[in-house]
Write an enzyme that holds these catalytic residues in place. Structure first.
Site, short mmCIF file in Angstrom:
data_model
loop_
_atom_site.label_atom_id
_atom_site.label_comp_id
_atom_site.label_asym_id
_atom_site.label_seq_id
_atom_site.Cartn_x
_atom_site.Cartn_y
_atom_site.Cartn_z
N HIS A 32 0.85 -1.19 0.00
CA HIS A 32 0.00 0.00 0.00
C HIS A 32 0.89 1.24 0.00
CE1 HIS A 32 0.84 -0.66 4.26
NE2 HIS A 32 0.47 0.60 4.50
N HIS A 86 1.15 3.97 2.05
CA HIS A 86 1.56 4.76 3.20
C HIS A 86 3.08 4.91 3.09
CE1 HIS A 86 -2.18 3.65 5.79
NE2 HIS A 86 -2.35 4.80 5.16
N ASP A 114 5.69 4.79 4.98
CA ASP A 114 6.65 3.84 5.55
C ASP A 114 6.74 2.54 4.74
OD1 ASP A 114 3.97 3.53 6.60
OD2 ASP A 114 4.73 2.15 8.10
N HIS A 115 5.93 2.42 3.71
CA HIS A 115 5.97 1.23 2.85
C HIS A 115 6.45 1.54 1.44
CE1 HIS A 115 3.86 -1.62 5.59
NE2 HIS A 115 3.50 -0.48 6.13
N HIS A 152 -7.30 -2.52 5.43
CA HIS A 152 -6.41 -1.50 5.97
C HIS A 152 -7.01 -0.14 5.64
CE1 HIS A 152 -2.71 -0.06 7.63
NE2 HIS A 152 -2.18 0.36 6.49
#
Length: 168
Positions: free
Chosen positions: A63, A65, A67-68, A141
């Site tokens: 996904h 976000h 931090d990914h 999520h």
């Protein structure tokens, strides 16, 4: 003989710590190199783990976000700097196309690699070759997310007639 090695590059989620980097995972699977969720600092973490960026053949983003995925620009630019000859496939939620475009074009650089985009809008098989099958499954999520499963194909078959004749 199969070569498999899973390397955790980071697990710190949104806020890295002194000891834990943002998300990032590398799976060496025979001749393939799978990079999952390249968070910030992924390029450095690969270097620290002794993994050459040129080993990456496929990138999976669960996904968008930060931090990914915020490590993706550095990884792509490094692949270009190294003039990696093989095509790099990127799998990601289709709803995040604008984010992928932004990440790919986050700064000025000369793109010297072939990237194949593979947007995913539903679960199911997303890649297959003679050795593996990769499937995606939609996850629950706050942002559209997909989980990925890598399965080795069977290399043998059983003859049911011979098996029944053998009393098995």
């Amino acid at each position: 003989m199969s070569q498999r090695k899973f390397t955790v590059l980071g697990t710190a989620s949104q806020v890295p710590t002194r000891d834990r980097n943002h998300n990032g995972y590398f799976l060496k699977w025979d001749s393939e190199g799978f990079l999952f969720d390249p968070g910030e600092g992924t390029q450095r973490q690969l270097t620290s783990a002794g993994i050459s960026c040129s080993k990456i053949t496929k990138i999976f983003i669960t996904h968008f976000h930060g931090d990914h995925c915020l490590g993706l620009p550095g990884v792509l630019q490094r692949l270009s700097l190294d003039k990696v000859k093989h095509k790099v496939k990127i799998f990601y939620p289709a709803s995040g196309q604008k984010f992928l475009n932004n990440l790919k074009n986050a700064s000025i650089y000369r793109n010297n690699i072939e990237i194949e985009e593979n947007p995913i809008d539903k679960g199911g098989e997303i890649f297959s070759n003679s050795k593996i099958v990769i499937t995606a499954k939609k996850l629950s999520h706050s942002a559209e997310s997909f989980g990925y499963r890598i399965e080795e194909k069977s290399y043998f078959s059983m003859d049911s007639v011979k098996i029944s004749k053998g009393g098995i």
